[in-house]
Design an enzyme around this catalytic site. Structure first.
Site, mmCIF file in Angstrom:
data_model
loop_
_atom_site.group_PDB
_atom_site.id
_atom_site.type_symbol
_atom_site.label_atom_id
_atom_site.label_comp_id
_atom_site.label_asym_id
_atom_site.label_seq_id
_atom_site.Cartn_x
_atom_site.Cartn_y
_atom_site.Cartn_z
ATOM 1 N N ILE A 158 0.850 -1.197 0.000
ATOM 2 C CA ILE A 158 0.000 0.000 0.000
ATOM 3 C C ILE A 158 0.884 1.244 0.000
ATOM 4 O O ILE A 158 2.052 1.199 0.392
ATOM 5 C CB ILE A 158 -0.946 -0.006 1.235
ATOM 6 C CG1 ILE A 158 -2.009 1.086 1.126
ATOM 7 C CG2 ILE A 158 -0.163 0.100 2.534
ATOM 8 C CD1 ILE A 158 -3.108 0.988 2.198
ATOM 9 N N CYS A 159 0.296 2.360 -0.468
ATOM 10 C CA CYS A 159 0.921 3.673 -0.370
ATOM 11 C C CYS A 159 2.145 3.766 -1.284
ATOM 12 O O CYS A 159 2.066 3.471 -2.473
ATOM 13 C CB CYS A 159 1.257 3.965 1.097
ATOM 14 S SG CYS A 159 1.679 5.685 1.459
ATOM 15 N N ALA A 160 3.306 4.145 -0.757
ATOM 16 C CA ALA A 160 4.512 4.280 -1.565
ATOM 17 C C ALA A 160 5.144 2.941 -1.919
ATOM 18 O O ALA A 160 5.897 2.840 -2.897
ATOM 19 C CB ALA A 160 5.534 5.137 -0.819
#
Length: 233
Positions: A158-160
């Protein structure tokens, strides 16, 4: 600030305020673990399985300095509510304690080196910066994720992390994926980057803190089915 199960939350100042409400809301508190580091991961898995009543699903969640607080705590909380035996493993060499992106301090259940020979049903990697970079730089975690992918088992980011870690490591492997909007323009396939959660085969990706519950519930569905996901939600 006192630990809440395997997690604790402290600000960098002397005036500590607990902000990890999802952790305090665990239906089943994380068991206290033995101090002997060699036995710690095995004892943790057994204790969590006994507490949940389901030894069939095991999950690894790696943690680093700079990991996004919400993404880590939410996925651990939701998966434990579903009955999974979740092990939080620090990639920080020689240290169980990591400081998350917003200052929460977390004491992991094990070092990544302690569990590198363990097979998990799911490896779920939170994001955050520079946490995603620290996950990327952990060769043991990368090897575990590649074995996870090659073995047809579930893995997630998830995310970066999909861009900072999975992309350069070859872990996206041509799969459709999404990530945090600040990084998603680097994904080679732009067809689904605006979606909140993407499941492509055994890989699940998502955008950031605001989609962390949806990401975690999608993982529950893949491990346990629709009915369990709805019960947890």
């Amino acid at each position: 600030c006192r630990s809440i199960g395997a997690l604790s939350c402290c600000s960098s100042s002397s005036n500590c305020r607990h902000i990890a409400a999802p952790v305090a809301a665990f239906k089943t508190a994380a068991p206290r673990l033995p101090s002997a580091s060699a036995d710690r991961p095995r004892a943790h898995l057994a204790a969590m399985a006994a507490a949940s009543g389901d030894a069939s699903k095991t999950v690894l969640v790696p943690a680093a300095d700079g990991t996004e607080d919400m993404e880590l705590v939410i996925v651990v909380d939701v998966l434990r509510r579903a009955g999974a035996a979740v092990t939080v493993a620090s990639v920080k060499p020689g240290s169980l304690q990591v400081t998350l992106a917003r200052g929460c301090k977390l004491e992991a259940d094990a070092l990544i080196s302690d569990v590198k020979g363990t097979t998990f049903d799911l490896i779920a990697c939170p994001g955050g910066m520079p946490g995603a970079e620290h996950l990327r730089d952990c060769t043991e975690l990368e090897a575990m994720l590649k074995a996870q992918r090659d073995g047809g088992r579930l893995y997630a980011a998830i995310c970066a992390t999909p861009v900072v870690f999975f992309l350069p490591s070859g872990l996206l492997d041509g799969a459709k994926a999404t990530s945090h909007p600040a990084f998603s323009d680097k994904l080679p396939d732009q067809s689904v980057v605006g979606e909140r959660v993407i499941v492509d085969g055994n890989l699940t990706t998502s955008r950031g803190p605001g989609t962390a519950f949806e990401w975690a519930l999608s993982l529950v569905k893949q491990l346990y089915g629709q009915e369990k996901m709805e019960a947890v939600a």
